[in-house]
Design an enzyme around this catalytic site. Sequence first.
Site, short mmCIF file in Angstrom:
data_model
loop_
_atom_site.label_atom_id
_atom_site.label_comp_id
_atom_site.label_asym_id
_atom_site.label_seq_id
_atom_site.Cartn_x
_atom_site.Cartn_y
_atom_site.Cartn_z
N ALA A 129 1.96 10.73 -3.48
CA ALA A 129 2.50 11.90 -2.78
C ALA A 129 3.51 12.63 -3.66
O ALA A 129 3.53 13.87 -3.71
CB ALA A 129 3.14 11.47 -1.46
N GLN A 152 0.82 -1.21 0.00
CA GLN A 152 0.00 0.00 0.00
C GLN A 152 0.86 1.27 0.00
O GLN A 152 0.49 2.30 -0.54
CB GLN A 152 -0.89 -0.07 1.25
CG GLN A 152 -1.92 0.98 1.43
CD GLN A 152 -3.01 0.53 2.40
OE1 GLN A 152 -4.10 0.20 1.99
NE2 GLN A 152 -2.75 0.58 3.68
N GLU A 157 1.64 2.87 -3.59
CA GLU A 157 0.69 3.85 -4.11
C GLU A 157 0.82 5.17 -3.35
O GLU A 157 0.82 6.24 -3.93
CB GLU A 157 -0.74 3.34 -3.98
CG GLU A 157 -1.19 2.53 -5.16
CD GLU A 157 -1.57 1.13 -4.74
OE1 GLU A 157 -0.93 0.57 -3.81
OE2 GLU A 157 -2.53 0.59 -5.33
N GLU A 158 0.95 5.05 -2.02
CA GLU A 158 1.06 6.26 -1.18
C GLU A 158 2.23 7.12 -1.66
O GLU A 158 2.11 8.33 -1.83
CB GLU A 158 1.27 5.85 0.29
CG GLU A 158 1.75 7.00 1.15
CD GLU A 158 1.60 6.81 2.65
OE1 GLU A 158 0.93 5.85 3.07
OE2 GLU A 158 2.13 7.66 3.39
N ARG A 159 3.36 6.47 -1.90
CA ARG A 159 4.57 7.24 -2.23
C ARG A 159 4.50 7.84 -3.63
O ARG A 159 4.91 8.99 -3.84
CB ARG A 159 5.80 6.33 -2.06
CG ARG A 159 6.04 6.09 -0.60
CD ARG A 159 7.04 5.02 -0.26
NE ARG A 159 7.05 4.88 1.20
CZ ARG A 159 7.52 3.82 1.85
NH1 ARG A 159 8.03 2.81 1.21
NH2 ARG A 159 7.49 3.79 3.17
#
Length: 385
Positions: free
Chosen positions: A246, A238, A241-243
């Site tokens: 961002a 997960q 996707e977060e990185r």
Amino acid sequence: MLFTADHDEPRRTLQKFIASEINPHVDEWEAAGAFPAHEVFKKLGDLGFLGLNKPVEFGGLGLDYSYSVMMAEEIGAVHSGSVPMAIGVQTDMATPALARFGSDELRREFLTPAITGEAVACIGVSEPGAGSDVAAIKTHARSDGDDYVIDGGKMWITNGAQADWICLLANTGDGSRHRNKSLICVPMKTKGVTVARKLDKLGMRASDTAQIFFDGVRVPKSNRIGEEGKGFTYQMMQFQEERLWAAAACLKAHEHIIAETIAYARQRKAFGHSILDNQTVHFKLAELQTEVELLRSLIYRAAEAMIGGADMTQLATMAKLKAGHLGRELPSACLQYWGGMGYMNETPVSRAFRDSRLASIAGGAEEVMLTILCKGMGTLPGMGQ
Ligand SMILES: Cc1cc2nc3c(=O)[nH]c(=O)nc-3n(C[C@H](O)[C@H](O)[C@H](O)COP(=O)(O)OP(=O)(O)OC[C@H]3O[C@@H](n4cnc5c(N)ncnc54)[C@H](O)[C@@H]3O)c2cc1C
């Protein structure tokens, strides 16, 4: 090519939405220390933007990740880092594991309202004693029949004060610290969940960031995402996707600051000519624009790899690392050319300076990104033997 003509219409819709529904209000939200997440998310949900790549059966649009990159890039045009961060938490930080591994029942209960914007989600990984070292978290979910009973606490939780549910990482066993964790959907109204305080921050002033306690919080085991003991692995997935999200959200924000700096430096005179006419100034701005384009290329390559089913861990990690560097360098360099005005809260560059400092800390500090890259390169001490 990552984008086609099919991306044009949603891109224009989002641009109009930001210009009419978000940017006119951000100063007020920054002053208030929060933005109305339910109101903004509902509107974004109605337009389909909270479920671009989520399964159609649960209300998403089932599109590939290029649409998420497009959205993150456009959302970067919001004149405050807080709102993009909160939206990113909803779409790409708290919900990817649920969309991928959650049972149908769980996805109906938690994912669908997050896609429609009726529910605000948050992601609970970090704790007062464990941020970079995710495996060291202490919050635990004890098995009691068909339930888990959760005790512990989470720190720095974005959307935490307004959220309806939290995607919580907790220890569900005593074994190896990479195999003893699970991700659990916990409604924030459950007895024993307390939002202890809303944290006062250097930047991202319109985002609510909370410390949350869990005291004997009972939830059914069916609220667990996927298999017990796989939570650490799911969270690491997960994080990709977060990185990427961002990093993509930084692009337009940086370009906006470069453009504002050019406009200011062009009209501001010193020693008989404009500040912009100094070669050191316009050369530096050209260097920074180049850095933004390099970051964009890296993000697009990572997204293409992801869409093609390849492992994009190294590329997404590099993108996060570069976004962190640029988050420190770019607003700081631009602020310098605004002189005293750059130090004033009324100028956009001062907000960007405060907001973008977070990029090399949250979602994995710069040093954690370097550790991941070195693992991939086999250069961490002990790996070559
Ligand atoms: C505004 C904000 C919003 C956030 N939102 C969320 C959220 O929604 N959900 C959530 O779970 N968390 C969230 N976080 C937490 C964030 O992810 C952590 O702060 C981050 O992972 C760093 O952890 P830490 O603060 O405990 O730093 P620490 O782990 O204490 O590290 C401190 C510093 O030590 C250095 N360091 C760490 N490890 C190494 C190493 N191996 N080698 C060399 N140096 C190292 C780095 O410079 C690091 O910045 C948020 C944080 C902030 C400030």
